[in-house]
Scaffold this active site. Structure first.
Site, short mmCIF file in Angstrom:
data_model
loop_
_atom_site.label_atom_id
_atom_site.label_comp_id
_atom_site.label_asym_id
_atom_site.label_seq_id
_atom_site.Cartn_x
_atom_site.Cartn_y
_atom_site.Cartn_z
N HIS A 78 0.94 -1.11 0.23
CA HIS A 78 -0.08 -0.19 0.01
C HIS A 78 0.83 1.45 0.18
O HIS A 78 0.16 1.90 -0.95
CB HIS A 78 -0.79 -0.42 1.07
CG HIS A 78 -2.16 -1.64 0.71
ND1 HIS A 78 -2.43 -2.29 1.69
CD2 HIS A 78 -3.53 -1.30 0.07
CE1 HIS A 78 -3.08 -3.20 1.26
NE2 HIS A 78 -3.87 -2.08 1.00
N ASP A 110 -11.31 -1.97 1.54
CA ASP A 110 -10.62 -2.26 3.04
C ASP A 110 -9.94 -1.46 3.16
O ASP A 110 -10.05 -1.13 5.03
CB ASP A 110 -9.70 -3.46 2.80
CG ASP A 110 -8.74 -3.02 2.11
OD1 ASP A 110 -8.03 -1.70 1.55
OD2 ASP A 110 -8.47 -4.20 1.32
N GLU A 149 -16.21 1.27 -4.58
CA GLU A 149 -15.91 0.14 -4.28
C GLU A 149 -17.27 -0.87 -4.76
O GLU A 149 -18.69 -0.20 -4.42
CB GLU A 149 -15.82 0.00 -3.02
CG GLU A 149 -16.64 -1.36 -1.87
CD GLU A 149 -15.22 -2.73 -2.77
OE1 GLU A 149 -15.60 -3.49 -2.89
OE2 GLU A 149 -14.08 -1.82 -2.54
N ASP A 174 -19.87 -0.44 -9.26
CA ASP A 174 -19.19 0.01 -10.52
C ASP A 174 -17.95 0.57 -11.17
O ASP A 174 -18.99 1.79 -11.35
CB ASP A 174 -19.97 -0.88 -11.92
CG ASP A 174 -18.87 -1.28 -13.03
OD1 ASP A 174 -17.63 -1.66 -12.85
OD2 ASP A 174 -19.67 -2.43 -13.99
N ALA A 175 -17.27 1.01 -10.79
CA ALA A 175 -15.69 2.53 -11.41
C ALA A 175 -16.16 1.84 -12.64
O ALA A 175 -16.55 3.43 -13.09
CB ALA A 175 -15.01 1.66 -10.74
N ASP A 182 -6.99 -0.36 -7.54
CA ASP A 182 -6.61 -1.28 -6.57
C ASP A 182 -7.51 -2.06 -7.25
O ASP A 182 -7.72 -2.98 -6.11
CB ASP A 182 -6.51 -0.66 -5.03
CG ASP A 182 -5.63 -1.95 -4.71
OD1 ASP A 182 -4.82 -1.79 -5.78
OD2 ASP A 182 -5.60 -1.64 -3.36
#
Length: 244
Positions: A5, A29, A49, A83-84, A101
């Protein structure tokens, strides 16, 4: 975890210099978010997310809560579920840094999030001087994946820099930075405003280029990844050692 990260987040933010608005794709997360929020200049983070269960787990599981240090409760954060690929069209503001990510592009549905078409949309959401970064799988086993991600951004006229960090549980892991400016020596990475556990100003100043064994074979023809031709799926599945 911290090696991954720190490597994902800080080169992009340090490249921009003084990021205020950050778009984080995936990473529900809260771990990449933890690193973003270490920058005092950051005023706003938008997180997209796909799976609400990931956020629920991150907020409730004691181990994950300890790891992300309460980042999901920070007032600078706005969470968007979905959904991005589709939600990105609803944004009309620009961001200083976009961090992707996503999982490895092993299916056509995932590969579209690494496509020229999707990256073209992201370009429109980046401010002048904006920087993009994505995880790029493991270049030791699948070097064509990272190279194709670079080729996809270069297809759009952007400059890229691939880099790798050793993560004990992953091995060598790849990342790709992209920016409009083609002169990577025109300005330096700004000093980190904190003491990293792994990353340092000295490493950023050097930003080692990918060694030869993390690059495609010399005679390989690497194509950009497109929505209609998701070559990343094959690149991801057909690594150097397919029997592993």
């Amino acid at each position: 975890e911290y090696r991954y990260h720190e490597a994902l987040v800080h080169p992009a933010l340090a490249r921009h210099g003084k990021p205020q608005r950050v778009l984080l794709l995936g990473a529900g997360d809260g771990l990449a978010l933890r690193e973003i929020l270490r920058w005092p200049s950051v005023r706003q983070v938008d997180l997209i997310e796909l799976d609400p269960a990931v956020l629920t787990l991150a907020r409730r599981h004691p181990l994950v809560k300890r790891l992300h240090q309460g980042s999901l409760d920070d007032p600078r954060l706005t969470i968007h579920h979905g959904d991005a690929f589709r939600l990105l069209e609803q944004f009309d503001q620009r961001f200083d840094v976009v961090i992707a990510d996503f999982p490895d592009p092993s299916t056509a549905a995932l590969a579209r999030l690494y496509s020229v078409g999707f990256y073209g949309r992201l370009q429109q959401r980046l401010s002048d001087g904006g920087v993009f970064v994505t995880q790029a799988s493991t270049p030791f086993f699948t070097p064509d994946v990272l190279a194709s991600i670079e080729a996809s951004w270069q297809e759009l006229g952007w400059s890229t820099r691939g880099y790798s960090v050793t993560v004990p549980s992953f091995g060598p892991w790849g990342f790709v930075l992209a920016q409009r400016d083609h002169d990577w020596n025109a300005h330096r990475f700004v000093p980190l405003p904190f003491q990293g556990r792994w990353i340092s100003d000295r490493w950023l100043a050097q930003l080692p280029e990918l060694p030869q064994d993390l690059r495609p074979e010399p005679d390989a023809v690497i194509r950009p990844n497109r929505l209609v031709q998701p070559v990343l799926v094959d690149y991801q599945r057909k690594g150097r050692w397919p029997w592993l």
